[in-house]
Design an enzyme around this catalytic site. Structure first.
Site, PDB file in Angstrom:
ATOM      1  N   TYR A 154       0.836  -1.126  -0.129  1.00 19.55           N
ATOM      2  CA  TYR A 154       0.073   0.172  -0.188  1.00 19.55           C
ATOM      3  C   TYR A 154       0.948   1.090   0.101  1.00 19.55           C
ATOM      4  CZ  TYR A 154      -3.213   3.769   1.542  1.00 19.55           C
ATOM      5  OH  TYR A 154      -3.795   5.027   1.854  1.00 19.55           O
ATOM      6  N   HIS A 184      -3.773  16.047  -2.745  1.00 20.55           N
ATOM      7  CA  HIS A 184      -4.104  16.242  -1.332  1.00 20.55           C
ATOM      8  C   HIS A 184      -3.968  17.735  -0.752  1.00 20.55           C
ATOM      9  CE1 HIS A 184      -4.664  12.081  -1.655  1.00 20.55           C
ATOM     10  NE2 HIS A 184      -4.810  11.853  -0.382  1.00 20.55           N
ATOM     11  N   ASN A 297       1.649  11.637   5.994  1.00 20.29           N
ATOM     12  CA  ASN A 297       0.836  10.812   6.967  1.00 20.29           C
ATOM     13  C   ASN A 297       1.237  10.756   8.306  1.00 20.29           C
ATOM     14  OD1 ASN A 297      -0.137   7.352   6.521  1.00 20.29           O
ATOM     15  ND2 ASN A 297      -1.248   9.314   6.816  1.00 20.29           N
ATOM     16  N   TYR A 385     -16.905  31.611  46.757  1.00 25.09           N
ATOM     17  CA  TYR A 385     -16.182  30.337  46.437  1.00 25.09           C
ATOM     18  C   TYR A 385     -15.132  30.763  45.512  1.00 25.09           C
ATOM     19  CZ  TYR A 385     -19.959  27.415  48.114  1.00 25.09           C
ATOM     20  OH  TYR A 385     -20.976  26.776  48.882  1.00 25.09           O
ATOM     21  N   ARG A 388     -12.159  31.411  47.797  1.00 31.05           N
ATOM     22  CA  ARG A 388     -11.980  30.384  48.912  1.00 31.05           C
ATOM     23  C   ARG A 388     -11.613  29.158  48.115  1.00 31.05           C
ATOM     24  NH1 ARG A 388     -16.676  27.929  52.278  1.00 31.05           N
ATOM     25  NH2 ARG A 388     -17.677  29.786  51.408  1.00 31.05           N
ATOM     26  N   PHE A 434      -1.748   6.572  12.387  1.00 32.14           N
ATOM     27  CA  PHE A 434      -2.110   7.986  11.767  1.00 32.14           C
ATOM     28  C   PHE A 434      -3.546   8.495  12.572  1.00 32.14           C
ATOM     29  CE2 PHE A 434      -3.869   4.658   8.834  1.00 32.14           C
ATOM     30  CZ  PHE A 434      -5.278   5.093   9.168  1.00 32.14           C
ATOM     31  N   GLU A 519     -12.111   5.504   5.022  1.00 31.11           N
ATOM     32  CA  GLU A 519     -11.720   6.051   6.320  1.00 31.11           C
ATOM     33  C   GLU A 519     -12.899   6.482   6.916  1.00 31.11           C
ATOM     34  OE1 GLU A 519      -9.331   9.328   4.500  1.00 31.11           O
ATOM     35  OE2 GLU A 519      -7.637   7.855   3.833  1.00 31.11           O
TER      36      GLU A 519
END
Length: 582
Positions: A154, A184, A297, A385, A388, A434, A519
């Site tokens: 791959y 990409h 990647n 508060y 404190r 990834f 994906e």
């Protein structure tokens, strides 16, 4: 037609040259003319002819003879600077080879969040350790064998995502990697700042140095040269879903490295990447099989922004304790809630640390507070508060930051590629390192935790401004009505806290299937990182408002003085912000 990029008083000008026989002096005058044209007052000059200057190359700073022709003295699109007589070198001009350069040696295993921030600031250059070089070489040998034997793996000899079953012939393997980077590079939005781009590039180098990516040592050394020259690609901030890694931003990073797209450097400003690289004596990277995938990647976009977020969070958490202590003094609160025994019976580390800081700032025989002494025998039993419970509220924020920092530190020293190259086994293995779920979830948690510093700070600002709660003039102003004092400053704090409530919704609870359901679960970590930084910025701003209000409140308690450490804080504020005479 040759073109030159000329630096004049902090501005970069593209100057086309119709003839290579034009002189260097002509180039300087034309650049000054264009500079004057862009200035309302002509840059302070009556005419170009009155300007006295000399010209030097940006690279190496060599002076040029004004009588030489541009064709003889310069390369096409070379970068030069016009230095006008009487001026000093512009502050944003960085020589090619600065003296006293310091290096950080990267091995992929020992980078800290502090180191990465310093790399982002440009304080260090990068070199590899000998061990990292050896690992990178051995990893590359595995890839070369796969290519030689035409094994189906791959991303090396196949397509990507949905096209993982498409086998690519050896003759197209280099084209495959270039096409991957180009296709990409699909992000949108404003570019990352130079500091964040440096962090992203440095972090990717650190991951590649681990030796599990299959990149060649030659290519990795080219990437390091680009970093060390501060040549920074145009990287849009939006477009990653955080699995398979931060593909879009890292692709834009790789696009600049191969000489495409836009690139920035302190010497050139924004220009075509190939010209910026040439100006620094660098060549675009020629990608070998698997190297495009190795560059894009991983989770480095999420994690580099996460490093900045966790470091800024740690700084503002420490400041929040100091600011809250100052507010407590102004509101004449008690230190008894910070007693050691109280926190020993609920022994959270962050809570104990915050209580210790409050005691150090407020309760010491070495630096007693006149303000505290003035109300020692008052009839109040306990405080609200927001004062404190500071150890309990601020404490969990400190523990959250420590937890997130541990995850981010592990992530910046992790191999996040796919497939992974295991040289000792002489094989590649596809996996899911990834996936950005770890940093995504951690940064969502960081935003939720740190936000509470602003939420409680805004309530303390209300107490400082409200006369029924503070026993001080309304909105910390003596002439109320004529002046509004901190009225709208408090509104700003309230607005920021409200924005944070929306920003604290976790992005990592969302997932959208991508790449034709290949994906099918993603982390949305990019948005988790960006919004964590926005939350932290708002926290910084709210606490700054509280600090200014507390310092203004002290003015109404003079001549009484607070403790020595808090008086130092007051003096520091007053060195940049004068007292409001309202």
């Amino acid at each position: 037609m040759p073109r030159y990029t000329v630096h004049v008083r902090g501005e970069w000008l593209a100057v086309p040259c119709l003839s290579s026989t034009n002189t260097i002096e002509w180039l300087g005058k034309e650049a000054v003319r264009r500079y004057m044209k862009n200035k309302p007052d002509n840059g302070g000059f009556a005419s170009v002819e009155e300007v006295k200057f000399y010209i030097r190359r940006c690279k190496g700073l060599g002076l040029l003879d004004l009588d030489d022709t541009v064709g003889d003295a310069l390369e096409d699109n070379e970068f030069v600077e016009v230095v006008i007589e009487g001026d000093i070198m512009s502050p944003d001009f960085i020589p090619s080879q600065p003296e006293g350069v310091h290096y950080i040696s990267l091995d992929g295993n020992s980078l800290t969040t502090e180191d990465l921030l310093n790399l982002g600031k440009g304080l260090y250059k990068i070199k590899l350790t000998a061990e990292a070089e050896t690992k990178v070489k051995k990893s590359r040998e595995v890839i070369e064998r796969i290519v030689k034997e035409q094994t189906v793996v791959y991303g090396i000899t196949t397509g990507f995502g949905k096209f993982a079953r498409t086998v690519i012939p050896n003759s197209n393997l280099r084209e495959l990697q270039v096409n991957l980077v180009r296709s990409h590079s699909a992000g949108v939005g404003k570019p990352l700042t130079p500091e964040r781009t440096r962090m992203l590039l440095a972090l990717r180098i650190n991951v590649l140095a681990k030796g599990y990516s299959g990149i060649s040592l030659e290519t990795l050394e080219q990437v390091i040269e680009v970093f060390n020259a501060s040549c920074l690609p145009y990287i849009p901030e939006k477009g990653t879903v955080g699995a398979s890694g931060d593909l879009a931003p890292l692709s834009h990073l790789a696009l600049g490295l191969i000489g495409e797209g836009k690139m920035w450097s302190p010497k050139s400003g924004w220009a075509d990447a190939k010209y910026v690289l040439e100006a620094h004596g660098l060549k675009p990277i020629t990608l070998k099989p698997k190297e495009g995938l190795a560059l894009i990647n991983g989770t480095q976009m999420i994690t580099s922004l996460g490093c900045e977020a966790v470091e800024r969070a740690g700084a503002i958490a420490r400041q929040a304790d100091i600011i809250a202590a100052l507010t407590l003094e102004v509101l004449k609160g008690t230190t008894r809630a910070f007693d050691t025994d109280i926190h020993a019976v609920r022994p959270h580390q962050g809570q104990a640390e915050v209580a210790f800081r409050f005691r150090s700032l407020l309760d010491s025989d070495h630096h007693p507070s006149e303000i505290a002494e003035s109300h020692r025998f008052c009839d109040r039993v306990q405080d609200a508060y927001t004062m404190r419970c500071c150890p309990q509220v601020h404490g969990i924020v400190n523990d959250t930051i420590a937890f997130v920092k541990d995850i981010i530190t592990t992530e910046i020293n992790s191999a996040t590629d796919n497939p992974m190259v295991f040289a000792e086994r002489e094989e590649t293995i596809s996996g899911g390192n990834f996936h950005g779920e770890y940093p995504a979830k951690a940064l969502d948690y960081l935003a939720i935790g740190v936000h509470e510093l602003a939420a409680i700070s805004e309530r303390r600002i209300e107490r400082l401004c409200n006369p029924s709660l503070s026993e001080l003039p309304a909105f910390l102003v003596t002439e109320g009505g004529l002046n509004s004092g901190f009225m709208i400053a408090h509104c700003t704090a309230a607005a920021l806290v409200s924005e944070n409530k929306a920003l604290c919704h976790p992005s990592s609870v969302d997932s959208l299937s991508t790449s034709a359901a290949t994906e099918d679960h993603v982390s949305m970590g990019g948005w988790a990182a960006r919004k964590a930084l926005r939350v932290i910025e708002h926290v910084e701003q709210v606490l700054a408002i509280e600090l200014l209000a507390a310092c203004q409140g002290i003015e109404f308690l003079r001549p009484l003085r607070t403790t020595t450490p808090l008086e130092k804080v007051y003096d520091l504020v007053r060195s940049v912000v004068r007292c409001g005479k309202w």
